[in-house]
Write a protein that holds these residues in place. Structure first.
Motif, PDB file in Angstrom:
ATOM      1  N   ASP A 150       0.866  -1.185   0.150  1.00  0.00           N
ATOM      2  CA  ASP A 150      -0.128   0.095  -0.108  1.00  0.00           C
ATOM      3  C   ASP A 150       0.845   1.150  -0.098  1.00  0.00           C
ATOM      4  O   ASP A 150       1.968   1.379   0.802  1.00  0.00           O
ATOM      5  CB  ASP A 150      -1.067   0.012   1.168  1.00  0.00           C
ATOM      6  N   ASN A 151       0.590   2.144  -0.851  1.00  0.00           N
ATOM      7  CA  ASN A 151       1.196   3.454  -0.837  1.00  0.00           C
ATOM      8  C   ASN A 151       0.778   4.689  -1.210  1.00  0.00           C
ATOM      9  O   ASN A 151      -0.612   4.575  -1.604  1.00  0.00           O
ATOM     10  CB  ASN A 151       2.273   3.086  -2.050  1.00  0.00           C
ATOM     11  N   GLN A 152       1.400   5.830  -1.088  1.00  0.00           N
ATOM     12  CA  GLN A 152       0.832   7.009  -1.439  1.00  0.00           C
ATOM     13  C   GLN A 152       1.190   7.285  -3.123  1.00  0.00           C
ATOM     14  O   GLN A 152       2.129   6.880  -3.587  1.00  0.00           O
ATOM     15  CB  GLN A 152       1.423   8.201  -0.990  1.00  0.00           C
ATOM     16  N   ILE A 153      -0.113   7.816  -3.625  1.00  0.00           N
ATOM     17  CA  ILE A 153      -0.017   8.402  -5.104  1.00  0.00           C
ATOM     18  C   ILE A 153       1.484   8.879  -5.196  1.00  0.00           C
ATOM     19  O   ILE A 153       1.715   9.955  -4.388  1.00  0.00           O
ATOM     20  CB  ILE A 153      -1.091   9.031  -5.814  1.00  0.00           C
ATOM     21  N   ASP A 179       4.662   7.372  -4.790  1.00  0.00           N
ATOM     22  CA  ASP A 179       5.761   6.695  -4.403  1.00  0.00           C
ATOM     23  C   ASP A 179       6.135   5.990  -5.443  1.00  0.00           C
ATOM     24  O   ASP A 179       5.341   5.598  -6.498  1.00  0.00           O
ATOM     25  CB  ASP A 179       5.255   5.915  -3.347  1.00  0.00           C
ATOM     26  N   VAL A 210      -8.106   3.837  -6.667  1.00  0.00           N
ATOM     27  CA  VAL A 210      -8.046   4.414  -5.202  1.00  0.00           C
ATOM     28  C   VAL A 210      -9.162   3.734  -4.276  1.00  0.00           C
ATOM     29  O   VAL A 210     -10.415   3.882  -4.719  1.00  0.00           O
ATOM     30  CB  VAL A 210      -8.013   5.991  -4.961  1.00  0.00           C
ATOM     31  N   ASP A 255      -1.088  -3.501  -5.286  1.00  0.00           N
ATOM     32  CA  ASP A 255      -0.825  -2.212  -4.516  1.00  0.00           C
ATOM     33  C   ASP A 255      -1.918  -1.343  -4.023  1.00  0.00           C
ATOM     34  O   ASP A 255      -2.914  -0.910  -5.000  1.00  0.00           O
ATOM     35  CB  ASP A 255       0.347  -1.455  -5.092  1.00  0.00           C
ATOM     36  N   THR A 266      -4.085   2.150  -2.582  1.00  0.00           N
ATOM     37  CA  THR A 266      -4.037   3.348  -2.130  1.00  0.00           C
ATOM     38  C   THR A 266      -5.185   3.812  -1.696  1.00  0.00           C
ATOM     39  O   THR A 266      -6.247   3.222  -2.440  1.00  0.00           O
ATOM     40  CB  THR A 266      -3.406   4.278  -3.187  1.00  0.00           C
ATOM     41  N   GLY A 308      -5.317   8.793  -2.943  1.00  0.00           N
ATOM     42  CA  GLY A 308      -4.007   8.549  -3.099  1.00  0.00           C
ATOM     43  C   GLY A 308      -3.351   8.613  -1.586  1.00  0.00           C
ATOM     44  O   GLY A 308      -2.154   8.673  -1.561  1.00  0.00           O
ATOM     45  N   ASP A 327      -1.662   6.776   1.636  1.00  0.00           N
ATOM     46  CA  ASP A 327      -1.014   5.522   2.259  1.00  0.00           C
ATOM     47  C   ASP A 327      -1.682   5.092   3.390  1.00  0.00           C
ATOM     48  O   ASP A 327      -1.911   6.218   4.175  1.00  0.00           O
ATOM     49  CB  ASP A 327       0.141   5.538   2.196  1.00  0.00           C
TER      50      ASP A 327
END
Length: 537
Positions: A210-213, A215, A317, A358, A360, A428, A430
């Motif tokens: 899982d990530n922030q847009i 990244d 998302v 992945d 977000t 977006g 995390d």
């Protein structure tokens, strides 16, 4: 002496499909056993094993003859002694019969490579009418071939695999006398795709991240090399990787690590695979010439391919659980050479897909009056990351909706303003990152709210909020401060309260002033009369 050498040869001759596998020695027996059979240890149903008699004896005596399953005359003339044949072997020059072939095969200078060449020539000259065919014993997980006569046999996996995760088994050269057990010689590689999970800083590898847009997301592809590769003329395999629309490959990030069977890195390798990127279709291939790689270091047993890709503004998302669509999948599989008899090394084998996901997420914000609970317009907010940096945002085109900006975005903003709906979305985000929502300006007549620290939570104690394969989000909650069990789709509620009311001129205020003034005048008159009376007295 020749019989012993022939026996030793049979024990050492083990090869995969283009190769030979022998697991026992030639032996001399006095009487014919009542029953002869070959039992092949192979639990994969659907193969087609057939056995052909190559020699009619179990030892290299002068009276040895060609078996009934092989056209020995054409084998010698067309291939073993024919210089124009790819199966030519100078050691057979002048040999004219089976006994001569057996003597050459037991000579001191006969090598494993010679055995491979001999085995490759056999399949062209077997006699189908004299095939001994197997049947599958499902209960035992093995194939059985009944053999009428003892002798020296070649066992062939007669099935060609195209598009399946299978390879042809080895040729097996075997002395058959009584019940003879052999093990299937199937070699195929494996592929496992992994994504680095940055949650809580553990940096573990698995099937979900899982990530922030914006990244850079790290991936790893692990492949193995089967030991039977040594018996192929050419052996290649190709990694095929398909990214989703939510990723942009960082092309220069690819690197390769070569390991031995114990996962120890093998140094000094200069080999580089062939990389082919199709940026438009979001996919790339990496092709390895395994024979060339092993020529540099035969201890290499595994390959790890690393790369990163940026999570971009097209990423799906998630707003709430349960969700099995907004998972931004990334898929890889391997095609590989699976028929050692094919000198071209055609990649007809294909591993199953290995998929990672992945995720977000979305911050849902609600701006309300603390007393009336009415929605408030005119509040301005900024979003800060864990280090206090104000994050750049872009409007998505949907009312009250924004997302985290990437480095390629233009027309970014740092402050959003609520309208009369009082609801806003920031996409977006995390999970497990401690963000701060800052009210930069309160609506008119309201006091500004305190900073709101929050984080999104996909875990519940030790239980992860994803399905086992990572493709389904089972749980997503929002934590305000240290703890909260609110669903993420409810989001944060930020309250504003009005300040104390200041007085104004007119009304009761002027009456008070007039009353006080009158009292002063009356008081002054009383004081004057009192003073005059005092003087008369």
């Amino acid at each position: 002496m020749k019989m012993k050498k022939f026996a030793a040869l049979a024990a050492a001759t083990i090869m995969t499909v283009s190769a030979v596998a022998a697991t026992s020695t030639f032996s001399v027996f006095a009487t014919e056993p009542a029953e002869n059979s070959i039992v092949i240890k192979d639990s994969v149903d659907g193969r087609e094993y057939v056995a052909y008699q190559i020699f009619d004896r179990t030892s290299a005596v002068d009276s040895i003859n060609w078996g009934e399953g092989i056209d020995g005359v054409s084998l010698l003339a067309d291939d073993l002694t024919n210089e124009s044949s790819q199966y030519y072997n100078a050691k057979f020059v002048g040999v004219t019969d089976a006994a001569g072939v057996a003597k050459v095969m037991t000579s001191d200078d006969w090598t494993a490579s010679d055995s491979q060449l001999f085995a490759k020539a056999l399949e062209k000259h077997v006699i189908p009418a004299h095939a001994n065919r197997s049947y599958y014993d499902q209960g035992q997980g093995e194939y059985k071939i009944s053999i009428y006569k003892a002798g020296y046999y070649v066992v062939i996996d007669n099935k060609t695999y195209v598009g399946d995760d299978e390879a042809r088994s080895a040729f097996i050269l075997k002395v058959v006398s009584g019940e003879t057990d052999v093990t299937s010689k199937v070699g195929k590689p494996t592929l496992t795709k992994e994504i680095k999970h940055n949650e809580y800083g553990d940096n573990s590898w698995g099937t979900v991240g899982d990530n922030q847009i914006g990244d850079d997301v790290e991936f790893r592809i692990k492949t193995t090399i089967p030991s039977e590769v040594q018996y192929y003329d050419k052996y290649t395999y190709t990694i095929h990787d398909q990214l989703s629309e939510g990723f942009d490959l960082n092309e220069n990030s690819l690197k390769y690590v070569y390991l031995d069977k114990d996962d120890v890195p093998v140094t000094g390798v200069t080999y580089t695979p062939v990389f082919d990127n199709n940026a438009i279709e979001k996919k790339f291939d990496v092709k390895f010439n395994i024979k060339a790689l092993l020529a540099q270091n035969p201890n290499i047993a595994k390959i790890e391919t690393y790369y990163s890709a940026k999570l971009n503004g097209n990423a799906n998302v998630a707003v709430k659980a349960t969700n099995n669509t907004d998972n931004n999948p990334n898929t890889a599989y391997l095609t590989y050479s699976n028929n050692p008899q094919d000198e071209s090394g055609k990649e007809d084998g294909r591993t199953p897909d290995s998929k990672v996901y992945d995720w977000t997420f979305t911050l849902v914000g609600n701006k309300i009056d603390g007393q009336t609970r009415d929605r408030l317009a005119g509040a301005q907010f900024q979003l800060k990351d864990e280090t206090g940096n104000v994050l750049k945002l872009v409007a998505t085109g949907t009312r009250n909706e924004y997302r985290i900006a990437t480095g390629s975005d233009t027309a970014t903003i740092t402050t959003i303003t609520t309208d009369d709906l009082g609801v806003f979305y920031i996409k977006g985000i995390d999970d497990s990152v401690k963000y701060t929502l800052v009210e930069a300006k309160a609506p008119d007549e309201y006091n500004k709210a305190s900073d709101t620290k929050f984080w999104l939570n996909t875990k519940d104690g030790d239980d992860i909020g994803y399905s086992k394969d990572g493709g389904t989000l089972n749980r997503l909650q929002i934590a305000k401060g240290d703890y909260s069990d609110k669903d993420a789709n409810v989001g944060l509620t930020i309250e504003n309260n009005k300040g104390g009311k200041l007085p104004s001129t007119g009304g009761i205020g002027t009456q008070i002033f007039y009353g006080v003034g009158g009292a002063i005048v009356v008081g002054a008159g009383v004081l004057l009369i009192t003073k005059k009376r005092a003087k008369k007295d």
